[in-house]
Design an enzyme around this catalytic site. Structure first.
Site, short mmCIF file in Angstrom:
data_model
loop_
_atom_site.label_atom_id
_atom_site.label_comp_id
_atom_site.label_asym_id
_atom_site.label_seq_id
_atom_site.Cartn_x
_atom_site.Cartn_y
_atom_site.Cartn_z
N HIS A 6 -6.90 -2.66 -11.90
CA HIS A 6 -5.70 -1.89 -11.02
C HIS A 6 -4.44 -2.41 -11.06
CE1 HIS A 6 -9.68 -0.01 -9.43
NE2 HIS A 6 -10.16 -1.30 -9.01
N ARG A 43 9.44 0.80 -1.31
CA ARG A 43 10.31 -0.31 -1.85
C ARG A 43 10.69 0.01 -3.56
NH1 ARG A 43 6.52 -1.89 -5.60
NH2 ARG A 43 4.39 -2.26 -4.95
N HIS A 67 -2.82 8.14 -12.96
CA HIS A 67 -2.19 7.58 -11.75
C HIS A 67 -0.76 8.07 -12.09
CE1 HIS A 67 -1.80 3.91 -9.04
NE2 HIS A 67 -0.65 4.66 -8.92
#
Length: 445
Positions: free
Chosen positions: A235, A292, A208
């Site tokens: 996760h 963000r 990731h």
């Protein structure tokens, strides 16, 4: 530059934003719930105002109340931090209506990236690789099963809205899919007000890896290298580092350029993050965009020398980026770990009164925290209480700094996940850079 800003958040991120504001000579306004009346962010701000009862829907999610306080105090802008209202398009829109600057992208951009299905379509248009899967919401379990058979198991069932792993599940066969569909759809509806589900092909043993971007109102867009966030539990990210120990310079450049294309495609302005899954042969696929500031932004600050909150404020004020892509430096290696008030074995939250809170010190140590030895951790909010960031001249040095800093960390009165983080920092697989998303399940069981 803005003279006064309201920070619509709590905890360590509220303090983090306030710190940069103080350095820039900007007054700050804090908001708080009854449970946070004695919280550090309340004490750190120039002004502080009560929102309401402890639960977030009665306090930190009260859009009208927050905007009323901003106007009452003469604040010109609102920084949403991360979580809570940070990716709420309606909040950004109401800020605009009230004549307040929302420090982030436009409501339209937030909406376009808020739906993972719509985001997939947009990324295809921008020529950004996406994980094979569907680009339309699933009608029911029969359609889900049919598409999964065509795609081939295992597949990833995902909610179109929200994040944090909610509404997401790997399914190995049709029976599992039928069971998972209704429960995940209900969770997504309950948490995000949107039960739309879709399928993606499950990529085994991926990394990731995300790319930080900055974009100004004129479309000038740069990428600030990558962060690897593969070590996760349910996760949720646990350890983040920059740069990735896996990427080579060519893949790093390709991912950065893809992130810039993605940002330009949607007319992005301010700081944002494009998240990718990277397979074992370094093929990368768009996962989602976070519109963000990220929890893990400090590691990017450490390797680039940039203050991302300062950049956010300048962009929101209308200033153009003062540097180009070739000016972005990559120096050293940084690692962040998230300190949670939770049982390190069962991973249940551990609220309570903190009785001792001693932070590690050192030239290469950075602490971001929302608590101290006087604080009480309540059960009403996310159990993350602090972040520990270390830097080294290279990854090996950074790991040594991490191990030393974790050994110095001392918390009494509540349980924390520090023992788990120590296991990660000392594990041979972590030392070797074998940091895939299966790390916790594979090595820490």
């Amino acid at each position: 530059m803005f003279k006064k800003i309201l920070i619509a958040n709590r905890g360590e991120i509220a303090i983090r934003v306030m710190r940069t504001c103080k350095q820039m000579g900007i007054k700050t306004v804090a908001v708080y719930s009854e449970a946070d009346a004695e919280a550090l962010h309340v004490k750190y701000a120039d002004e502080a105002f009560l929102l309401g009862p402890p639960r977030v829907n009665e306090s930190y999610l009260k859009v009208d109340k927050i905007i009323e306080i901003a106007k009452q105090t003469g604040a010109e802008a609102i920084h949403p931090g991360y979580g809570l209202l940070s990716e709420n398009a309606n909040f950004a829109r109401e800020c605009q209506k009230a004549g307040l600057t929302f420090i982030g992208p436009s409501p339209e951009v937030i909406e376009s990236m808020g739906s993972k299905i719509e985001a997939r379509k947009t990324m295809e248009q921008a020529n950004v690789p996406i994980v094979p899967g569907g680009n339309e919401p699933l009608v029911d379990t029969d359609e889900a099963a049919s598409k999964a058979r065509d795609m081939g198991f295992p597949v990833m069932l995902k909610a179109s809205s929200g994040g944090g792993g909610i509404g997401m599940q790997i399914v190995q066969n049709e029976e599992e899919l039928v069971k998972a569909f209704a429960s995940n759809q209900k969770r997504a509806q309950d948490f995000f007000g949107d039960g739309a589900m879709y399928l993606e092909k499950y990529i085994s043993n991926p990394r990731h890896i995300e790319i930080q971007v900055l974009a100004d109102k004129e479309g000038n867009t740069v990428y600030l290298w990558e962060r690897e966030c593969s070590i996760q539990r349910r996760h949720q990210k646990v350890v983040e580092e920059a740069p990735s120990p896996f990427l080579d310079d060519e893949t790093r450049r390709k991912m950065g350029e893809a992130a810039v294309r993605a940002a330009k495609e949607i007319g992005y302005v301010n700081a944002g993050t494009i998240e990718f899954l990277v397979d074992e042969t370094k093929n990368f696929y768009f996962l989602e965009m976070n519109t963000r500031l990220q929890v893990e932004h400090p590691v990017t600050e450490e390797i680039t020398g940039l203050d991302l909150v300062e950049q956010q404020l300048k962009i929101a004020y209308g200033e153009l980026l003062s540097f180009k892509q070739e000016d972005v430096r990559l120096e050293g290696h940084a690692i962040e770990v998230r300190i949670y008030a939770e049982d390190p074995v069962r991973f249940f939250p551990s609220p309570g009164q903190i009785k001792a809170f001693i932070l590690p010190e050192g030239e290469n140590v950075r602490n971001e925290t929302g608590v101290d030895e006087t604080s009480k951790v309540t059960p009403f909010y996310d159990p993350m209480i602090a972040k520990l960031i270390v830097k080294g001249s290279n990854r090996s040095n950074a790991i040594q700094e991490l191990q030393k800093a974790l050994a110095q960390y001392h918390v009494e009165g509540i349980k924390t996940n520090i023992p788990m983080l120590q296991r990660v920092a000392e594990h041979e697989a972590f030392l070797n850079g074998d940091t895939t998303t299966s790390f916790v399940e594979k090595y820490l069981k």
